[in-house]
Design an enzyme around this catalytic site. Sequence first.
Site, mmCIF file in Angstrom:
data_model
loop_
_atom_site.group_PDB
_atom_site.id
_atom_site.type_symbol
_atom_site.label_atom_id
_atom_site.label_comp_id
_atom_site.label_asym_id
_atom_site.label_seq_id
_atom_site.Cartn_x
_atom_site.Cartn_y
_atom_site.Cartn_z
ATOM 1 C CG ASN A 220 3.247 -3.512 3.147
ATOM 2 O OD1 ASN A 220 3.028 -2.433 3.706
ATOM 3 N ND2 ASN A 220 3.749 -3.600 1.910
ATOM 4 C CD1 TRP A 221 -1.677 -3.839 7.882
ATOM 5 C CD2 TRP A 221 -2.362 -2.141 9.181
ATOM 6 N NE1 TRP A 221 -2.410 -4.378 8.922
ATOM 7 C CE2 TRP A 221 -2.841 -3.353 9.738
ATOM 8 C CE3 TRP A 221 -2.654 -0.944 9.837
ATOM 9 C CZ2 TRP A 221 -3.616 -3.397 10.906
ATOM 10 C CZ3 TRP A 221 -3.424 -0.985 11.005
ATOM 11 C CH2 TRP A 221 -3.899 -2.195 11.522
ATOM 12 C CE LYS A 222 0.875 -3.597 -0.314
ATOM 13 N NZ LYS A 222 0.634 -4.097 -1.654
ATOM 14 C CG HIS B 143 6.451 -3.157 -1.399
ATOM 15 N ND1 HIS B 143 5.685 -2.799 -2.487
ATOM 16 C CD2 HIS B 143 5.802 -4.177 -0.789
ATOM 17 C CE1 HIS B 143 4.605 -3.586 -2.512
ATOM 18 N NE2 HIS B 143 4.659 -4.424 -1.501
ATOM 19 C CD GLU C 157 2.414 -1.480 -3.429
ATOM 20 O OE1 GLU C 157 2.426 -1.018 -2.275
ATOM 21 O OE2 GLU C 157 1.720 -2.463 -3.762
ATOM 22 C CD GLU D 8 5.483 -8.397 -1.465
ATOM 23 O OE1 GLU D 8 4.591 -8.771 -0.692
ATOM 24 O OE2 GLU D 8 5.707 -7.206 -1.708
ATOM 25 N N GLY E 76 -2.120 -7.437 -5.021
ATOM 26 C CA GLY E 76 -3.422 -6.779 -5.034
ATOM 27 C C GLY E 76 -4.324 -7.184 -6.190
ATOM 28 C CB SER F 120 -3.042 -12.356 -4.396
ATOM 29 O OG SER F 120 -3.221 -11.159 -5.143
ATOM 30 N N GLY G 143 -0.515 -8.128 2.136
ATOM 31 C CA GLY G 143 -1.032 -6.765 2.034
ATOM 32 C C GLY G 143 -2.475 -6.705 2.493
ATOM 33 N N GLY G 144 -3.394 -6.677 1.543
ATOM 34 C CA GLY G 144 -4.813 -6.461 1.824
ATOM 35 C C GLY G 144 -5.384 -7.337 2.934
#
Length: 247
Positions: free
Chosen positions: A11-13, A96, A98, A166, A172, A211, A232-233
């Site tokens: 997920n590149w957000k 998600h 977010e 999640e 993150g 993470s 993610g990251g």
Amino acid sequence: MTQRRRLVAGNWKMNGLRAARAEFDAMLSGAADIADCELMIAPSFLLVADFAAAAKGGKVAVGAQDCHAKASGAHTGDVSAEMLADAGASAIIVGHSERRTDHGETDETVKAKAEAAWRAGLTAIICVGETEGERDAGQALSVVERQIAGSVPEGATAANTVIAYEPVWAIGTGRTPTIADIKEIHDAMHAQLVARFGGEGEGMRLLYGGSVKPGNAAEIFAVENVDGGLVGGASLKAEDFLAIARA
Ligand code: 13P
């Protein structure tokens, strides 16, 4: 026991300009010999069509991070599942945390978006997870069960639905739940889905997210009822993403 195929989804957000295509191309070439794991990258809406065209015939599918519940209409700024299917996406991440936080999405909204993904012929990756306060209060399991009950529509099948656990506090932050805590939640989610959807629930894939890194992926993916990860990251760089896929 049903064999569930591992899925590692990135997920590149809100990251990645058009030049990030080079990183995606590196993922495509690096993934050529990965056989035992499905891969997907969900970039911003703007990159979906370009990435999907590049990915044709390759080992990395392209997804999206959200959609509107309706197919078309007067919804300024929104993107429908049909548009994403047309652009070449094969899955849509819905619910998600977010989006639940930044955009006030409720279980009802998330459920409608999952149905929209199916309507367009796409897989829905439905996200759930407790906040740190909820975990501290001993409510992690009940929150996740409530979100699954409310966000996963009737009609969910092993093919059209993936669930991602999640924990909000692990996203993150570099912090992850203990392996025992991940197992507890994933076992409970699996049991809940089997109770509700029978054999389809048995085959539904459950991803862990929060993470996930090259250094912890193998241990997390070895947990029973963890069928891969939502990353993610660490999905922004081909080297890290591919290392996680090989974990
Ligand atoms: P991180 O891997 O950056 O913690 O993000 C997880 C996530 O939110 C994926 O959807």
